[in-house]
Design a protein around this motif. Sequence first.
Motif, PDB file in Angstrom:
ATOM      1  N   LYS A 205       0.793  -0.854   0.166  1.00  0.00           N
ATOM      2  CA  LYS A 205       0.328  -0.282  -0.260  1.00  0.00           C
ATOM      3  C   LYS A 205       0.558   1.191  -0.201  1.00  0.00           C
ATOM      4  O   LYS A 205       0.388   2.415  -0.732  1.00  0.00           O
ATOM      5  N   PHE A 206       2.002   1.234   0.368  1.00  0.00           N
ATOM      6  CA  PHE A 206       2.768   2.544   1.194  1.00  0.00           C
ATOM      7  C   PHE A 206       3.637   2.202  -0.629  1.00  0.00           C
ATOM      8  O   PHE A 206       3.509   3.786  -1.105  1.00  0.00           O
ATOM      9  N   ILE A 207       4.071   1.379  -0.873  1.00  0.00           N
ATOM     10  CA  ILE A 207       4.506   1.927  -2.688  1.00  0.00           C
ATOM     11  C   ILE A 207       2.961   2.069  -3.070  1.00  0.00           C
ATOM     12  O   ILE A 207       3.959   3.078  -3.911  1.00  0.00           O
TER      13      ILE A 207
ATOM     14  N   LYS B 151       7.147   1.102  13.717  1.00  0.00           N
ATOM     15  CA  LYS B 151       8.017   1.927  13.649  1.00  0.00           C
ATOM     16  C   LYS B 151       8.637   2.280  11.789  1.00  0.00           C
ATOM     17  O   LYS B 151       9.074   2.672  11.955  1.00  0.00           O
ATOM     18  N   ASP B 152       8.732   0.763  11.771  1.00  0.00           N
ATOM     19  CA  ASP B 152       8.688   1.129  10.012  1.00  0.00           C
ATOM     20  C   ASP B 152       7.622   1.432   9.224  1.00  0.00           C
ATOM     21  O   ASP B 152       7.838   2.772   7.899  1.00  0.00           O
ATOM     22  N   GLY B 153       6.082   1.262  10.119  1.00  0.00           N
ATOM     23  CA  GLY B 153       5.106   2.306   9.323  1.00  0.00           C
ATOM     24  C   GLY B 153       4.977   3.677   9.120  1.00  0.00           C
ATOM     25  O   GLY B 153       4.904   3.770   8.658  1.00  0.00           O
ATOM     26  N   LEU B 154       5.720   3.906  10.532  1.00  0.00           N
ATOM     27  CA  LEU B 154       5.654   5.375  11.272  1.00  0.00           C
ATOM     28  C   LEU B 154       6.497   6.402  10.021  1.00  0.00           C
ATOM     29  O   LEU B 154       6.651   7.176   9.215  1.00  0.00           O
ATOM     30  N   LYS B 155       8.021   5.785   9.595  1.00  0.00           N
ATOM     31  CA  LYS B 155       8.749   6.169   8.607  1.00  0.00           C
ATOM     32  C   LYS B 155       7.853   6.179   7.094  1.00  0.00           C
ATOM     33  O   LYS B 155       8.069   7.143   6.359  1.00  0.00           O
ATOM     34  N   ARG B 156       7.399   4.490   6.814  1.00  0.00           N
ATOM     35  CA  ARG B 156       6.710   5.121   5.337  1.00  0.00           C
ATOM     36  C   ARG B 156       5.526   6.563   5.931  1.00  0.00           C
ATOM     37  O   ARG B 156       5.493   6.998   4.425  1.00  0.00           O
ATOM     38  N   GLN B 157       5.535   6.402   7.016  1.00  0.00           N
ATOM     39  CA  GLN B 157       4.223   7.505   6.636  1.00  0.00           C
ATOM     40  C   GLN B 157       4.445   8.827   6.098  1.00  0.00           C
ATOM     41  O   GLN B 157       3.908   9.835   5.631  1.00  0.00           O
ATOM     42  N   LYS B 158       5.688   8.790   6.545  1.00  0.00           N
ATOM     43  CA  LYS B 158       5.905  10.319   6.804  1.00  0.00           C
ATOM     44  C   LYS B 158       6.696  10.759   5.993  1.00  0.00           C
ATOM     45  O   LYS B 158       6.935  11.783   5.194  1.00  0.00           O
ATOM     46  N   LYS B 159       7.606   9.559   4.804  1.00  0.00           N
ATOM     47  CA  LYS B 159       7.490   9.805   3.086  1.00  0.00           C
ATOM     48  C   LYS B 159       6.635  10.374   2.674  1.00  0.00           C
ATOM     49  O   LYS B 159       6.663  10.845   1.453  1.00  0.00           O
TER      50      LYS B 159
ATOM     51  N   ASN C 146      -4.326  13.447  17.220  1.00  0.00           N
ATOM     52  CA  ASN C 146      -3.854  12.726  16.251  1.00  0.00           C
ATOM     53  C   ASN C 146      -2.964  13.309  15.726  1.00  0.00           C
ATOM     54  O   ASN C 146      -1.360  13.806  15.613  1.00  0.00           O
ATOM     55  N   PHE C 147      -3.330  14.684  15.773  1.00  0.00           N
ATOM     56  CA  PHE C 147      -2.789  15.703  14.778  1.00  0.00           C
ATOM     57  C   PHE C 147      -1.536  15.824  15.400  1.00  0.00           C
ATOM     58  O   PHE C 147      -0.059  16.262  14.865  1.00  0.00           O
ATOM     59  N   GLU C 148      -1.651  16.013  16.899  1.00  0.00           N
ATOM     60  CA  GLU C 148      -0.264  16.421  17.416  1.00  0.00           C
ATOM     61  C   GLU C 148       0.360  15.245  17.392  1.00  0.00           C
ATOM     62  O   GLU C 148       2.229  15.282  17.708  1.00  0.00           O
ATOM     63  N   TYR C 149       0.289  13.723  17.379  1.00  0.00           N
ATOM     64  CA  TYR C 149       1.152  12.819  17.566  1.00  0.00           C
ATOM     65  C   TYR C 149       2.021  13.191  15.873  1.00  0.00           C
ATOM     66  O   TYR C 149       3.058  12.870  15.877  1.00  0.00           O
ATOM     67  N   LEU C 150       1.319  13.580  14.672  1.00  0.00           N
ATOM     68  CA  LEU C 150       2.194  13.514  13.287  1.00  0.00           C
ATOM     69  C   LEU C 150       2.986  14.916  13.567  1.00  0.00           C
ATOM     70  O   LEU C 150       3.781  14.497  13.411  1.00  0.00           O
TER      71      LEU C 150
END
Length: 373
Positions: A106-108, A136-144, A159-163
């Motif tokens: 899904k990330f791709i 942990k890896d999902g967080l990195k991908r979603q940041k991208k 949720n906004f503060e978390y992001l």
Amino acid sequence: MHKFIYPSRIKISNLGDILINVLLIRELSGLGYVYLDGANQSIDTLIRINNPNEKNIKVVGGIKIFGGKPVLRWLNMLPLLLTASHVFDPPGAYGDNRNSVKSYLKFIKYYNRAIVLKLFGIDMIRIGVSMGPFSKDGLKRQKKISAVYKNIGVRDSTNFEYLQKNNFKNVRLAEDMAFLYNSQNYKEVFEKSQIQKSYVVVSVRPDLESAEFNATYIKGLLITIASLLSGIKNKAEIIFSYQVKEDLEAIAFMKDELEKQYGISGSVLKKQLSFSEAISLYYDACLVITNRLHVALLALLNNTLPVIVTETSEHHKLVNMFRDLDFNEFIFNIYQSAVILPDDSLEVSKLANFNSLSAQKRETIKKYLKEIL
């Protein structure tokens, strides 16, 4: 005028998904042309009824050899790439799937699509969403992903503060698309009964996020819901309903166990609620007990009090939104066997405040969309 591509198919087994997608499509049709990925009978009437801009909604047909059904959706949308301005992902929840391979694929898809569309001068937007929880890896991908999207509008402050804390880009605090709901638009499908506020609706999902039957979670729900129902002063009829087909097993089990263990009887509706049935059922109820976000919101938007029962420390999307709405007194954690609803005067006050707040939120969404386009 803007040209919006809305390529995602809407899950018709989930009335909450239909609701938020329909409302976003209706709003976008007032700002430009909206190109949908194929006809969908479940939403066609809802996006067009009492919509002065319904002519701006265009259906992109499928490949004729496949009977007109959309397949390879971006192949159908190719002619639009030179003229479209934005692509909208559907509102809803975006997190890690339990299947790590599926999450990565899904990330791709999302990341590379955004990169390719930028080459055509087309911006990607998500609005009315919850992001996470992520590995942990999902967080990195979603940041991208956030870095290549023009805008991501999340629907609760936590949720906004978390992001923000995790350095996501292009993120703003938005609202859930359900706040675009205006009952006047649907008066023709509204099935008001003659007897109002005479029954309690119970509508629950079987797990926090998935459609799997979680016996431990259901047991916790059962204990607290039994306590709530036992404490209702006026012995109202209890109706077990579902607006997501995967919930039928959970509500049937709940109905049987409440009768067997607590002597609390009720009836299960024979079929999944349609849109008109849902708004009518919730309008005429005196109370809706649920652990589903859009059951609760649709009840509120039809002036009926929802009571939230769930694992409050884990069900972030639902609990955070209702805390933002200042409904803390009507949120109950599971496994509580002695819970009491607040005084009726608080219910009246909360509903009155919400009616004013929802109108403000509707205008906030409209303003937000104009600002990001």
